[in-house]
Enzyme design. Structure first.
Site, short mmCIF file in Angstrom:
data_model
loop_
_atom_site.label_atom_id
_atom_site.label_comp_id
_atom_site.label_asym_id
_atom_site.label_seq_id
_atom_site.Cartn_x
_atom_site.Cartn_y
_atom_site.Cartn_z
N GLY A 158 52.98 -21.84 12.25
CA GLY A 158 51.69 -21.20 11.44
C GLY A 158 50.68 -20.49 12.12
O GLY A 158 49.59 -20.45 11.53
N HIS A 176 38.62 -26.22 15.59
CA HIS A 176 37.61 -25.23 15.17
C HIS A 176 36.85 -25.88 14.32
O HIS A 176 36.04 -25.29 13.35
CB HIS A 176 38.30 -24.13 14.65
N CYS A 209 15.27 -33.10 10.13
CA CYS A 209 14.29 -32.24 10.62
C CYS A 209 14.06 -31.30 9.69
O CYS A 209 13.15 -30.18 9.89
CB CYS A 209 14.57 -31.76 12.07
#
Ligand code: OAD
Ligand code: ZN
Length: 238
Positions: free
Chosen positions: A179, A110, A142
């Site tokens: 977990g 992620h 940019c």
């Protein structure tokens, strides 16, 4: 469990492994998604609507993680990696605590809270400042707004990271699932991929999950204690 084939060993972790470092999980009592609406904070649309709000949320999370340390479960995984030759750690966490504990082979499904990317071009960069003084950081290539290089709801995972994770899962002899509520896809599929390719699954969690009926062993309790005890039982003799 001694005598079990340990390698290739693949580990999948979720927010629960960082809970004992003081970082709240997403679901359950006190979970982040109980206090905040994910759709206001962790979607491309919310960033478009209110980048300042999204950045305040991520700056808060960066500050929280900055003040936390890896716990014994993170450290035990780094120890295990040092003692095996075929090891891969796949994490859904964006906190960087596995690397801080010394893990080297880490796939961040992620993304990472410490990496930013441009909202307009392909630029990516590391930024560990807490807080980010300019509020909304800008892309040096940019000038567009930078955003956390994390996967938001409705976004696809990074293809090459996901592919490497599937590949590792399919080759595993043993997978530890630590977990995670095992409800967010595609991460939740990885243990099933490993299982159908013949791996044994061991789940470490404080409660049952949708994966529990499919695992070979459940070690219920805080990951810090359970993992260290498990490793003491199965570790190859020095
Ligand atoms: P969740 O918050 O959904 O689940 C955390 C899991 O950890 C639960 O199953 C708890 O029972 C368990 N747990 C809590 N404390 C523990 C402890 N001390 N030892 C062992 N287990 C413990 O977190 P994830 O499964 O990681 O995605 O959530 C998956 C994804 O949903 C996250 O990566 C995030 C979130 O939306 C994105 O942001 C893309
Ligand atoms: Zn840019």
């Amino acid at each position: 469990m001694s005598g079990v084939d340990l390698e290739p060993l693949v580990v999948l972790t979720g927010a629960g492994i960082s809970a004992e470092s003081g970082i709240p999980t997403f679901r359950g009592d006190g979970g982040i998604w109980e206090q905040y609406r994910a759709t206001d904070l962790a979607t491309p649309a919310s960033f478009k609507r209110d980048p300042d709000l999204v950045w305040r949320f991520y700056n808060w999370r960066r500050e929280m993680v900055f003040n936390c340390n890896p716990n014994q479960a993170h450290k035990t995984l780094a120890t295990i990696e040092n003692q095996l030759s075929n090891f891969m750690l796949i994490t859904q966490n964006i906190d960087g605590l596995h690397q801080a504990a010394g893990s080297r082979h880490v796939l961040e499904l992620h993304g990472s809270i410490w990496r930013l990317r441009c909202s307009a071009c392909n630029e990516r960069w590391e930024d560990r400042r807490v807080p980010i003084p300019e509020g909304i950081p800008l892309c040096s290539a940019c000038g567009s707004m930078g955003r956390p290089d994390v996967v938001w709801f409705g976004e696809a995972l990074e293809t090459n990271v996901l592919q490497s994770a599937y590949q590792a899962a399919a080759q595993a002899k043993l997978m530890l699932v630590i977990g995670t509520s095992a409800v967010v896809h595609p991460a939740a599929e990885l243990p099933l991929v490993a299982r159908s390719a013949g791996a044994r699954l061991v789940e470490f969690n404080v409660e049952d999950t949708p994966l529990t009926p499919f695992v070979d062993a459940v070690l219920q309790g805080p990951a810090t204690q359970q993992l260290e005890q498990w490793w003491e039982r199965v570790r190859p003799p020095a």
